[in-house]
Enzyme design. Structure first.
Site, short mmCIF file in Angstrom:
data_model
loop_
_atom_site.label_atom_id
_atom_site.label_comp_id
_atom_site.label_asym_id
_atom_site.label_seq_id
_atom_site.Cartn_x
_atom_site.Cartn_y
_atom_site.Cartn_z
CG ASP A 1 -8.84 -2.06 -4.82
OD1 ASP A 1 -8.21 -1.57 -3.87
OD2 ASP A 1 -9.70 -2.94 -4.66
NE ARG B 1 -8.92 10.33 -2.75
CZ ARG B 1 -9.31 10.02 -1.51
NH1 ARG B 1 -9.26 8.77 -1.09
NH2 ARG B 1 -9.75 10.93 -0.69
NE ARG C 1 -4.23 -1.53 0.05
CZ ARG C 1 -5.38 -1.34 0.70
NH1 ARG C 1 -5.58 -0.30 1.43
NH2 ARG C 1 -6.35 -2.24 0.58
CE1 TYR D 1 -13.63 -6.10 0.78
CE2 TYR D 1 -11.99 -7.68 0.05
CZ TYR D 1 -12.36 -6.63 0.85
OH TYR D 1 -11.46 -6.09 1.73
NE ARG E 1 -6.73 5.99 2.31
CZ ARG E 1 -7.67 5.16 2.80
NH1 ARG E 1 -8.91 5.59 2.94
NH2 ARG E 1 -7.35 3.94 3.17
O1 CP3 Z 1 0.38 0.82 -3.21
C1 CP3 Z 1 -0.15 -0.27 -3.41
O2 CP3 Z 1 -0.05 -1.24 -2.63
C2 CP3 Z 1 -0.87 -0.50 -4.73
C3 CP3 Z 1 -2.25 -0.25 -4.74
C4 CP3 Z 1 -3.24 -1.13 -4.01
C5 CP3 Z 1 -4.47 -0.62 -3.55
N1 CP3 Z 1 -5.23 -1.65 -3.11
C6 CP3 Z 1 -4.85 0.79 -3.58
C7 CP3 Z 1 -5.94 1.25 -2.74
C8 CP3 Z 1 -3.25 -2.50 -3.75
C9 CP3 Z 1 -2.15 -3.52 -3.99
C10 CP3 Z 1 -4.52 -2.82 -3.19
C11 CP3 Z 1 -4.92 -4.19 -2.84
C12 CP3 Z 1 -6.13 -4.39 -2.05
N2 CP3 Z 1 -7.36 -3.76 -2.16
C13 CP3 Z 1 -6.26 -5.40 -1.06
C14 CP3 Z 1 -5.19 -6.37 -0.71
C15 CP3 Z 1 -4.04 -5.74 -0.03
C16 CP3 Z 1 -4.16 -5.57 1.42
O3 CP3 Z 1 -3.94 -4.44 1.91
O4 CP3 Z 1 -4.41 -6.58 2.11
C17 CP3 Z 1 -7.56 -5.32 -0.53
C18 CP3 Z 1 -8.14 -6.19 0.55
C19 CP3 Z 1 -8.25 -4.31 -1.25
C20 CP3 Z 1 -9.67 -3.90 -1.10
C21 CP3 Z 1 -9.78 -2.48 -0.71
N3 CP3 Z 1 -9.45 -1.41 -1.52
C22 CP3 Z 1 -10.22 -1.96 0.52
C23 CP3 Z 1 -10.65 -2.81 1.70
C24 CP3 Z 1 -10.15 -0.56 0.42
C25 CP3 Z 1 -10.59 0.45 1.43
C26 CP3 Z 1 -9.52 0.58 2.44
C27 CP3 Z 1 -9.59 1.87 3.18
O5 CP3 Z 1 -8.71 2.01 4.04
O6 CP3 Z 1 -10.45 2.72 2.93
C28 CP3 Z 1 -9.64 -0.25 -0.84
C29 CP3 Z 1 -9.34 1.11 -1.35
C30 CP3 Z 1 -7.94 1.42 -1.74
N4 CP3 Z 1 -7.15 0.63 -2.50
C31 CP3 Z 1 -7.23 2.61 -1.45
C32 CP3 Z 1 -5.99 2.52 -2.07
C33 CP3 Z 1 -4.90 3.56 -2.12
C34 CP3 Z 1 -7.76 3.78 -0.65
C35 CP3 Z 1 -8.64 4.54 -1.58
C36 CP3 Z 1 -8.62 6.00 -1.35
O7 CP3 Z 1 -9.44 6.46 -0.55
O8 CP3 Z 1 -7.79 6.70 -1.97
#
Ligand code: CP3
Length: 346
Positions: A73, A36, A23, A154, A27
């Site tokens: 994502d 964003r 990640r 999901y 943010r």
């Molecule tokens: O930098 C990186 O790692 C690359 C980008 C990446 C994102 N999501 C961006 C993202 C990666 C590899 C993911 C994978 C992902 N997405 C996983 C598996 C990885 C892990 O952390 O276990 C999962 C379970 C998801 C599903 C997902 N996407 C959730 C549960 C959420 C909300 C989380 C939150 O804290 O709000 C997301 C959104 C998401 N994916 C964000 C980012 C940067 C936040 C979105 C935002 O508000 O900008």
């Protein structure tokens, strides 16, 4: 050109142990928030190759990590299989109409046709490949997918869950239906990963973020074997592309880990020495600082030193044991990366 990160994935000697953070594009970076905002929202950002490529590169330039991870994502896959996806502020991802019946699964787009719809991901990778090659600075590009099980949670629950009760009801009362979903997602993911590789990623990682929701005796049946199927499909076609497996929170399964892949991602709840004793000879290990240590520079340095002491700079990649949180100071993330590179320098 040989990249430090790719060499490390294959267990080769490197000048220092490379480091990246799960990640890492997100943010906690004000520069990410700016892009964003420009995109309008998170999903628009995923769909915009130019902006997605820009945020992918930010952690290389700002934090100094050794590899970039494609910005996207895991949930774009079920989205393109036909499930409407929204990200609701404060609630995370939501699928409007979760999968309930066999007919719901049959209605989803499968196989290569679904993978073909993810053109914006492949476009993003092509932009990144060109830019990284132009820079010529040995930084690798990681592609990724969610594991079929994590994606299915999901698809079945419709959103994040603490109990996984709908998935588990299916697991114990109608396992055939759950296997049907997992098999369909596995087929799409194989093509998706193949197309990411063809577009230009150097390495792929399979995230099984919700592995710990499955009891250890059932983990192979409902998740690991599908992850191995994907890994072995890719290794047969692209032996030069390392595959990283990241099943989060399953220490009780470590003695049973099998399959043809290169790197095992160790989460923060599993001591590195414990993982090394069980898997260190067969796989390179990645990890595993508890991400909340990033709130303190001292706690970070201490942990990095202990991990280095355990791994001795061999068959290891530094990372966090899960994703970085949004309120971590950027300077602390930079400190983590510098410390990993400092303690492991040969
Ligand atoms: O930098 C990186 O790692 C690359 C980008 C990446 C994102 N999501 C961006 C993202 C990666 C590899 C993911 C994978 C992902 N997405 C996983 C598996 C990885 C892990 O952390 O276990 C999962 C379970 C998801 C599903 C997902 N996407 C959730 C549960 C959420 C909300 C989380 C939150 O804290 O709000 C997301 C959104 C998401 N994916 C964000 C980012 C940067 C936040 C979105 C935002 O508000 O900008």
């Amino acid at each position: 050109m040989s990249k430090i990160f790719v060499d490390a994935c294959f267990g080769k000697e490197t000048p220092y142990t490379p480091v990246w953070m799960m990640r890492q594009a997100g943010r906690y970076l004000p520069e990410y928030m700016e892009v964003r905002k420009q995109a309008g929202n998170f999903l628009n950002l995923c769909h915009n190759p130019k902006l997605a490529a820009e945020v992918t590169l930010q952690p290389l330039d700002i934090v100094g990590v050794d590899a970039a991870i494609l910005f996207s994502d895991i949930l774009v896959v079920p989205n393109e299989m036909g499930m409407k996806l929204d990200f609701v502020k404060g609630e995370g991802p939501i699928f409007e109409k979760p999968v309930v019946t066999e007919a719901d699964i049959d209605a989803l787009l499968g196989g290569e046709a679904a993978a073909d719809k993810l053109t914006y991901v492949y476009e993003t990778i092509k932009i990144l490949r060109e830019e990284l090659d132009r820079r010529g600075d040995e930084k690798a590009l990681i592609g990724f997918t969610g594991a079929p099980w994590t994606l299915a949670t999901y698809m079945i629950e419709g959103h994040g869950t603490k109990t996984y009760n709908i998935c588990k009801k299916m697991m114990y009362s109608n396992p055939e239906l759950l296997h049907k979903i997992l098999a369909k997602v596995t087929e799409v993911v194989k093509f998706y990963m193949q197309k990411q590789i063809e577009a230009g990623v150097d390495v792929v990682q399979i995230f099984d973020s919700w592995a710990a929701a499955i009891e250890p005796g059932k983990y192979d049946e409902f998740s690991w074997k599908y992850m191995v199927e994907i890994a072995e499909y890719l290794k047969a076609k692209y032996p030069h592309i390392p595959v990283i497996m990241f099943p989060k929170g399953i220490p009780a399964f470590l003695d049973k880990v099998y399959g043809n892949f290169d790197v095992f991602g160790v989460d923060w709840s599993t001591p590195m020495a414990f993982a090394k004793a069980r898997l260190g000879e067969k796989y390179v290990l990645q990890g595993n600082m508890e991400p909340c240590r990033l709130y303190s520079k001292e706690a970070t340095t201490k942990c990095v030193e202990v991990i280095q002491e355990t791994m001795q700079g061999k068959r290891h990649i530094f990372n966090l044991g899960h994703g970085i949180l949004p309120d971590v100071p950027v300077e602390n993330a930079i400190h983590f990366v510098k410390e990993c590179q400092r303690v492991s320098k040969k």
